[in-house]
Structure formats: structure tokens, C-alpha cells
Design an enzyme around this catalytic site. Structure first.
Site: not given
Length: 361
Positions: A102, A172, A196
Site C-alpha cells: 500500500w 495511512d 477494517k
């Protein structure tokens, strides 16, 4: 199936209490005769949901008044571009710390927009550790320093965030926000896809210093890619993901009811310890991907002695009601995502399954 243990990496498990509360109100929210999904985002009934959700997030994370809280769409993936569009001017450099897939994608998007640099990377160890930034080559031209706080694919996590004063630290936090106490003041900006730990897919939370929004040079940036657009209109410039924000609020209510971040962090550490102790006591039958010093409390990644045993283990797990234990296709093996809503009983059940499978093989 009577019992399901949901270890999906995302969209992931949601608190049962939040789902039951939403179920109860689904057809008639607040005596409106309508579902919250049917309400106008300009209505007083929805506005109450919107404001309460913001205030709960502010309270749980101790977010100062100097920050804007934005509800956006497009996931963290859109933030990979939105961040440099707003905070990476032509004469500055976006610094990126690579700790997994990511962060690589975040860097790739930013490179299309402005000047970037890889400040540190652990790619040579297949992202099994978190780098030390003590001797990192910072410059006076740094626009920001970007990190990914938790790496779902590789199972690593920042245990201590770098102390940076010369430029905003941007994180992030899609896969570990709300899982432990953090000092928001350390960051210029935090962003997170909700799917999540915060709620359902479709909502992205951005927590950003107001001064960064105000200083952004966005004359040539499309309106919908400006943080200021959403800050100025309280995330209501266009129709927001109203049901997602509503359910996010229900998750935050649940988090507050069980004791907030202190309780969540305690339980998350207990869950992770159950699984890591199982791996460490298996005499090498199970091997963790992450170095012990960098292990994630959200994503436990591990392998078995060979591919045949991995397939057999995953097949047995599926029969027993375990969902989402397959490792990411890029590294294989197994992955147990143990986000906030995954109960400790699920981790105990997985421990028992792992011990049983080892004994039989």
C-alpha cells in the site's frame, strides 16, 4: 452455518452490537417512517447522525479543535492522489517510507503529481520489518513524510511513530485506526478507509490540520479533489455515504461503551499474543512473516512447512467455520486479521485449530 469466525482482511468483522442497532432501526429511523438510507443528507435527522459521528470520533481519538474531520469516499486509494494534489507543491518533495504494497501504491500515485523520494524501505527483507528513521535523509524541501501505520499483507506495524518536526507526518491508518491510543498531534494528517476497524466499506475518514488545508495550493486541482471543498462544507458538498457514516457512528458508540481505546488496545494485544504464542511455540511448524519487533496486532501472517500443508490447513479451517484465513496472493501462506470486532474467542478457536493441525501433521 452456526458459528463463523470472520478473519477477513476487509471488508471485515463489525461489532454485533452495532449491526443489531442498525437492524432495529433499519426500516424506521428516529420515527421518520424511513430508513436512514432514504433520508436527505440535508435533513435534520441525518445531520444529527453526521454531527454525532464526528463528535464521537473526536472524543475517542482526542482530536484537537485544530483539525478538520472529513468523511470522504474512494477509500485510501483515492487519498494516494488527493494527498499530493493538496500538500505537494512544485518546489517541495513528498517523502515516502515503504513498508509494503500500500505504501508502494501511495508512492506511485504521488509520483504522477509531484516530486517524490523513497526515504526508507524494507523491501529487501520482503517487508518483514519496520525501518528506523533515525538517520533518514530528510531535507528542508520536504512537503510531508508519508507512512503506512499497519501493513495488512505483510503483518507489520509501527510500534512507535517517528518524531518529525520539520514537515507534517502523514499516515495511512486504514487497518489500525481506533485499535490503540495515538497522539493525533504527532500528525499533520491521518486517513483511513473504514472497512477494517471503523465501519463498512464506502467511507474514508480524513483527520487533517486546518492550517494545512488553508495553505494548500489548489488553484488547478479539481473541486472534488480539494480537502478545502469538504472542510468548508462539513463533508456535505455533495451527497456523502450516509448509511456508511451512520454505521460508523454505531461502531464508535460500541467502542465507547466497552471502554474506548484503552480497552480496545488491551483486548487487541491479548488477541495477538494468543496467536503469536501459538506460532512461537510450534517448533517451527508455523513461521511468522514479520520480525517479532515489528509484528502487527491487527494482521497475523504465517506460513506452514510447505504448500500442501497450507492448503490442507486452510481447507480444514473452512470446514470448521473459519473465514478469510488465506494469505494475500502476493506472499501466500495464512493471515488472520484480528481487527477490533473480532472477539477473543475467535482467536482462541484458531489457536486450538492450529495446535490440533500441528499434532496431526
Amino acid at each position: 452455518m452456526s458459528t463463523v469466525y470472520n478473519f477477513n482482511a476487509g471488508p471485515a468483522a463489525l461489532p454485533k452490537a452495532a449491526l443489531e442497532a442498525a437492524q432495529k432501526e433499519l426500516l424506521n429511523f428516529n420515527n421518520t417512517g424511513m430508513s436512514v438510507m432514504e433520508l436527505s443528507h440535508r435533513s435534520k435527522d441525518y445531520d444529527a447522525v453526521h454531527q454525532q459521528t464526528k463528535q464521537l470520533l473526536k472524543k475517542l481519538l482526542s482530536i484537537p479543535d485544530t483539525y478538520d474531520i472529513l468523511f470522504l469516499q474512494g477509500g485510501a486509494s483515492l487519498q494516494f492522489a488527493m494527498l499530493p494534489y493538496n500538500l505537494l507543491p512544485q518546489n517541495k518533495v513528498g517523502q515516502y517510507v515503504l513498508t509494503g504494497s500500500w505504501s508502494e501504491k501511495a508512492l506511485k500515485e504521488a509520483t504522477l503529481i509531484g516530486e517524490t523520494n523513497v526515504l526508507a524501505s524494507t523491501k529487501d527483507s520482503n517487508y518483514s520489518t519496520i525501518p528506523d528513521l533515525k538517520d533518514a535523509p530528510f531535507t528542508d524541501n520536504d512537503a510531508y513524510v508519508h507512512i503506512t501505520s499497519n501493513n495488512t499483507i505483510y503483518g507489520t506495524q509501527w510500534k512507535q511513530f517517528p518524531s518529525i518536526s520539520h514537515a507534517p507526518l502523514v499516515a495511512d491508518m486504514s487497518s489500525d485506526i481506533l485499535s490503540k491510543k495515538i497522539d493525533v498531534n504527532q500528525f499533520g494528517m491521518i486517513y483511513a478507509g473504514a472497512q477494517k476497524n471503523l465501519g463498512p466499506s464506502g467511507v474514508t475518514v480524513v483527520i487533517v490540520k486546518k492550517e494545512l488545508v488553508q495553505q494548500a495550493q489548489v488553484e488547478h486541482v479539481p473541486t472534488m479533489l480539494r480537502y478545502g471543498t469538504f472542510a468548508d462544507h462539513d463533508s456535505l458538498y455533495n451527497t456523502p455515504p450516509t448509511f456508511g457514516i451512520y454505521l460508523l457512528g454505531k461502531v464508535l458508540e460500541w467502542a465507547e461503551s466497552i471502554g474506548g481505546l484503552e480497552k480496545l488496545e488491551q483486548v487487541n494485544e491479548e488477541k495477538a499474543k494468543i496467536l503469536y504464542d501459538t506460532i512461537d511455540s510450534s517448533d517451527g511448524f508455523y513461521k511468522g512473516h514479520a520480525h517479532p519487533s515489528s509484528r502487527s496486532s491487527m494482521n497475523v501472517t504465517f506460513t506452514l512447512p510447505n504448500e500442501e500443508l497450507s492448503k490442507s490447513f486452510l481447507s480444514l479451517a473452512k470446514e470448521r467455520g473459519f473465514v478469510g484465513l488465506n494469505g494475500h496472493r502476493s506472499i501466500g501462506g495464512c493471515r488472520a486479521s484480528i481487527y477490533n470486532a473480532v472477539p477473543i474467542e475467535a482467536c482462541m478457536a484458531l489457536r486450538d485449530l492450529m495446535n490440533e493441525f500441528k499434532s496431526n501433521n
